[in-house]
Each structure stands twice: as structure tokens, then as C-alpha cells.
Design a protein around this motif. Sequence first.
Motif, PDB file in Angstrom:
ATOM      1  N   VAL A   1       3.156  17.270  -9.949  1.00 41.20           N
ATOM      2  CA  VAL A   1       3.066  18.069  -8.721  1.00 41.20           C
ATOM      3  C   VAL A   1       4.464  18.316  -8.154  1.00 41.20           C
ATOM      4  N   ALA A   2       5.296  17.268  -8.155  1.00 37.84           N
ATOM      5  CA  ALA A   2       6.658  17.405  -7.629  1.00 37.84           C
ATOM      6  C   ALA A   2       7.456  18.438  -8.417  1.00 37.84           C
ATOM      7  N   GLU A   3       7.245  18.442  -9.727  1.00 41.23           N
ATOM      8  CA  GLU A   3       8.006  19.367 -10.585  1.00 41.23           C
ATOM      9  C   GLU A   3       7.508  20.804 -10.463  1.00 41.23           C
ATOM     10  N   THR A   4       6.196  20.967 -10.271  1.00 42.03           N
ATOM     11  CA  THR A   4       5.630  22.315 -10.342  1.00 42.03           C
ATOM     12  C   THR A   4       5.343  22.937  -8.972  1.00 42.03           C
ATOM     13  N   GLN A   5       5.365  22.103  -7.909  1.00 40.44           N
ATOM     14  CA  GLN A   5       5.208  22.602  -6.530  1.00 40.44           C
ATOM     15  C   GLN A   5       4.018  23.557  -6.340  1.00 40.44           C
ATOM     16  N   PRO A   6       2.808  23.110  -6.680  1.00 41.31           N
ATOM     17  CA  PRO A   6       1.644  24.002  -6.519  1.00 41.31           C
ATOM     18  C   PRO A   6       1.277  24.222  -5.043  1.00 41.31           C
ATOM     19  N   LYS A   7       0.530  25.306  -4.792  1.00 42.42           N
ATOM     20  CA  LYS A   7       0.100  25.599  -3.416  1.00 42.42           C
ATOM     21  C   LYS A   7      -1.210  24.890  -3.126  1.00 42.42           C
ATOM     22  N   LYS A   8      -1.160  23.572  -3.070  1.00 45.75           N
ATOM     23  CA  LYS A   8      -2.343  22.751  -2.786  1.00 45.75           C
ATOM     24  C   LYS A   8      -1.883  21.531  -2.004  1.00 45.75           C
ATOM     25  N   ASN A   9      -2.863  20.831  -1.418  1.00 45.60           N
ATOM     26  CA  ASN A   9      -2.538  19.612  -0.680  1.00 45.60           C
ATOM     27  C   ASN A   9      -3.110  18.387  -1.391  1.00 45.60           C
ATOM     28  N   PHE A  10      -2.296  17.374  -1.514  1.00 42.71           N
ATOM     29  CA  PHE A  10      -2.745  16.131  -2.148  1.00 42.71           C
ATOM     30  C   PHE A  10      -2.326  14.935  -1.319  1.00 42.71           C
ATOM     31  N   ILE A  11      -3.180  13.921  -1.381  1.00 41.58           N
ATOM     32  CA  ILE A  11      -2.751  12.644  -0.850  1.00 41.58           C
ATOM     33  C   ILE A  11      -3.096  11.579  -1.883  1.00 41.58           C
ATOM     34  N   ALA A  12      -2.089  10.800  -2.234  1.00 43.85           N
ATOM     35  CA  ALA A  12      -2.298   9.771  -3.260  1.00 43.85           C
ATOM     36  C   ALA A  12      -2.082   8.395  -2.647  1.00 43.85           C
TER      37      ALA A  12
ATOM     38  N   LEU B   1       0.884  -1.161   0.000  1.00 41.83           N
ATOM     39  CA  LEU B   1       0.000   0.000   0.000  1.00 41.83           C
ATOM     40  C   LEU B   1       0.924   1.213   0.000  1.00 41.83           C
ATOM     41  N   ILE B   2       0.768   2.053  -1.023  1.00 44.14           N
ATOM     42  CA  ILE B   2       1.660   3.205  -1.180  1.00 44.14           C
ATOM     43  C   ILE B   2       0.891   4.474  -0.846  1.00 44.14           C
ATOM     44  N   ILE B   3       1.449   5.287   0.017  1.00 39.00           N
ATOM     45  CA  ILE B   3       0.777   6.532   0.415  1.00 39.00           C
ATOM     46  C   ILE B   3       1.736   7.706   0.191  1.00 39.00           C
ATOM     47  N   MET B   4       1.334   8.628  -0.661  1.00 34.25           N
ATOM     48  CA  MET B   4       2.169   9.801  -0.933  1.00 34.25           C
ATOM     49  C   MET B   4       1.424  11.052  -0.499  1.00 34.25           C
ATOM     50  N   GLU B   5       2.074  11.850   0.335  1.00 30.40           N
ATOM     51  CA  GLU B   5       1.449  13.102   0.765  1.00 30.40           C
ATOM     52  C   GLU B   5       2.226  14.266   0.188  1.00 30.40           C
ATOM     53  N   TYR B   6       1.502  15.229  -0.353  1.00 29.94           N
ATOM     54  CA  TYR B   6       2.137  16.458  -0.805  1.00 29.94           C
ATOM     55  C   TYR B   6       1.454  17.611  -0.082  1.00 29.94           C
ATOM     56  N   ASN B   7       2.248  18.333   0.679  1.00 23.44           N
ATOM     57  CA  ASN B   7       1.705  19.390   1.518  1.00 23.44           C
ATOM     58  C   ASN B   7       2.180  20.757   1.011  1.00 23.44           C
ATOM     59  N   GLY B   8       1.440  21.270   0.008  1.00 22.26           N
ATOM     60  CA  GLY B   8       1.863  22.518  -0.626  1.00 22.26           C
ATOM     61  C   GLY B   8       1.172  23.739  -0.063  1.00 22.26           C
ATOM     62  N   ALA B   9       0.147  23.523   0.786  1.00 14.53           N
ATOM     63  CA  ALA B   9      -0.584  24.649   1.376  1.00 14.53           C
ATOM     64  C   ALA B   9      -0.941  24.305   2.821  1.00 14.53           C
ATOM     65  N   PRO B  10       0.067  24.374   3.716  1.00 14.14           N
ATOM     66  CA  PRO B  10      -0.131  23.924   5.098  1.00 14.14           C
ATOM     67  C   PRO B  10      -1.296  24.613   5.805  1.00 14.14           C
TER      68      PRO B  10
END
Length: 467
Positions: free
Chosen positions: A279-290, A222-231
Motif C-alpha cells: 500500500v505504501a509503495e502503490t498509494q491506492p485511493k482507499k482507506n486501511f487500518i491495520a 499494540l501496533i496501529i497503522m492508518e493509511y488514509n488514501g481516500a479522505p
Amino acid sequence: MRKINVEVVVDNPTYFETGTLITFIDTKTATTQGIIDFKGDLGESCVRYYSNNTFINVGLGDTTIDMTNEVKFLKGVKSAIKSAEELERDEVYIFCGNDSYLLDIVSLNAQLALYKWDKYKTKKDDDYIGVTKLIFIIKSESEFAKSIVERNQIVAESVFFARDLQNDNASVVTPYYLARESMELEFRPKFRTQTIHNGAIKEGGLGLLYAVGQDSVNKPYLIIMEYNGAPEDPKISAIVGKGITYDSGGLSLKPSDSMLDMRMDMSGASAVLGFMKYVAETQPKKNFIAVIPAAHNSIGSNSYMVGDVLTAYDGTTVEVRNTDAEGRLVLADALAYLVKNYQPTEIIDLATLTGAVVSALGDTMSALVSNSPKLVKKIYEAGEVCHERVWELPLRDEHRDAMKSDIADLRNMSKIGRNAGSITAGAFLENFVDDIPWCHIDIAGTAMNDKDGGTGYGVQLLIETLL
Ligand code: BES
Ligand code: ZN
Ligand code: ZN
């Protein structure tokens, strides 16, 4: 991965020295210039030589290009690119003038048309490897134009990344391989990746994912990736991708011909990874969880069995009526895990879930099943813009009832068999998302086709929907 060099230059093609140039010509100009056998009709293309130059003309028709006619126009762009490759050109100039709309769609689609899956073709030194450089000519200096082309290069690379994952051998792209690809992202700013492996999946109570993957030597993840671009923003968009790295059907074995494409049964996962790369390349100000449930649905003495009752992460029990309906099982655990541990604001899942969707919508549209008309609208509109189109299917109580079991809470194959199969699969998943706005996208038809192999479908749709 195939790498295309992309450049933007300011120039005037009247003085074009030597090389191969794609130009866009409307019907009026085509008539005045008197290009033999070329009328400039929308999407028409032709090759003409003038001294040392090769001009590949693409017809614009007699109105401006917009969303209503660009699909036809882009067919012309694609055949122009193919012509350049038939002529074995290494680099191609494309004249886009001052039209940023044209530059946007052309710079993306010209790159996408250059994708090749040739990893397993043996090569000689003098073999032509295709166009490797695109030079977009604009009329006057423009930072905006440059930013469009730059962005589209990242989009194309993300799509190529997804296609490579789809096309490679199932013996290469294993659950572990997907986990490793996701861990690469952890080294990027604002990323956190976590993987849960085999034994921990079982102990963690993800009984459905564990069962589907238990027979294979390539154990599930199970793979979980979090991107926290807008804390400071409480909104978190979740995306889930089916990551069955090979679907033999299990004990409910598929006929041999149906297995041919089943290395691509991880196309939901590759779309999610492609999106997260963007998302990693563009670093948007949003939050994602994949989240990606990754497993190999194999047949062997340790396969999960037809008739077994399994327990999902949230305690729901499921009667296995068919081990080939494995996608909904792994997704159910992933969704339940996501809901319990992260409480996202919205959930989109992508999955090559049913053969029935191919009968319903063919290979140009994906099916949506959802509990949220608002989310459906958002995805539908995004699909129209990026041409990764979708169509909603109804979800009613008769479909929900069809997934109820006599001996457990749910069954994994509906009481009405394969009828309305894409809807009943969605009805099954709905049980695991609580009241969170959710949309399931069945990409079994769009993710792959005989001509192109993996299409990378979903990467652009997610970018357009969520960014
Ligand atoms: N991976 C398949 C669906 C699929 C079919 C994807 C064709 C791509 C192309 C999925 O796991 C599956 O086998 N679904 C079954 C469900 C049935 C047993 C209820 C199907 O569609 O036949
Ligand atoms: Zn299956
Ligand atoms: Zn499957």
C-alpha cells in the motif's frame, strides 16, 4: 532482503544472441520443432543448448493458459527457474510475446521462485548467490506490459519482506522489531503509525494482550497503522494480524518439536505488514487500518496462569484454560480496540491460530470463519485468483456455546477440547467484532511448511481482496 533486478525489453528471440532464455511452447510447436524428449505438455520443462544459448522450454499444453490450468503451468515456470539456478546463471531472459496474461503470472511467479533464506549461511566470495536479474522480453512496445511487471515487482518485494520477517530468529523479530518495522511506514505519504507499549497496554485496559506478553523481557506492543488514501470515502477496511513472535505455549508448554516453527507464529502480522508495504509503495485511493497485537508467549515465573480470569479491552472476562490458546486472546483485544476506536466497515484477521486447521485443510488452504457471507465470497474469489486459497468452515451455536465459561463470560479453550478447534477459536473471536462484517483467516497450515519455511501467505490474498 533479497533484491531481484527486473527489466522489460522489446525484442525478437529468433535473434537471441547469447544467454539463458526461458520460452513457452505449446504441444503443436513442440512437435513441429521436433525438440527431442519434449512434447510441450502443460507444466513440463526441459533444458536444451543451441550454440552459445541455453533454452529452457516450458510446456503450455494444447489450450490457452487461464485460471483453470495455470497452477500446473506455474509449476513448470518454477522448475525452469530452478534449472537456471542449478546451472548457476546470474541473469535469465523470459520470452512472453504479446500475451499480457502470461506476462502477468510469469513475471510474478518467476520472481517469487527466486526467494532464498540464506542470512545465516556463511558465504565465500565466489559462492553462487542465485539468479539476480530477470529480463522479460515482449514482442512490441507496451506501457501496459511494463506496468504489469512493475506492479509484480512490488508484490514480490512485499512477499519477500513478509517471508524475511517470518524466517528470522525470534530473538531478532521481537514485538519491538515489528513495531519498528511498522514505524518505517510512517514516513510514507498518507500513513500514520501509533504503537502502544507494555505499561500503556495494561493501563489502557488491554488485559489479554498484556497477560500473554507479561513474562517476556521482550514486552508486548499494540501496533496501529492508518493509511488514509481516500479522505472523502467513509469506507475503511481493517486488517488484523496475530503477532506472537514466539509461542512456547506458556505454562501449558508445547512439546519441543512443536516449538520448532513457533518463531513464525507472527505470520498474520508479517502478512499485514507486507500488505501495508505494498500500500505504501502503490498509494491506492482507499482507506486501511491495520492492527497488530505483538507479544512473546514465554514460560517463566511471571507467566500468566492457567485458571486466571482476565479482562479484555471491552470488559469481557475470559477464563484461561490453556495458555497455549494465546492467539485468540491477543486478537480479541486488538479487535475490541479496533471496533471501539475506529468503527471500520469490514475486518479481516489473519492468524496462525490452530493446529486443527492443518488437520482439516493441510498446507494449501486456509480456513475462514465469518459472520458475513458477502465478505467470505470476496475473499474466496480473490484466493482462487492468486492461488492463496481458502475454505469456509461453519460457525453455529454449538460452537459459540462451547466457548462459554462457568466462572467468566468466555473461556479460551473450548469445552469440546481440540475438536472443531479452528471453528471454536473463530467463535471466540466473534464476540469482539460487534456486528461489523468480519472474517477470520486461520493460516497455521499455509503460512509455513518444512520445505520453504515462511511462505508469505496472505500478502497476495489481501492485495487481491482489498485492491
Ligand atoms: N500458534 C499455535 C497454533 C499453530 C500450530 C500454528 C501449528 C502453527 C502451526 C496456537 O497458539 C496454539 O497453540 N493453538 C492451540 C490451541 C489449543 C490449546 C486450544 C492448538 O492448536 O493446539
Ligand atoms: Zn499457542
Ligand atoms: Zn500461537
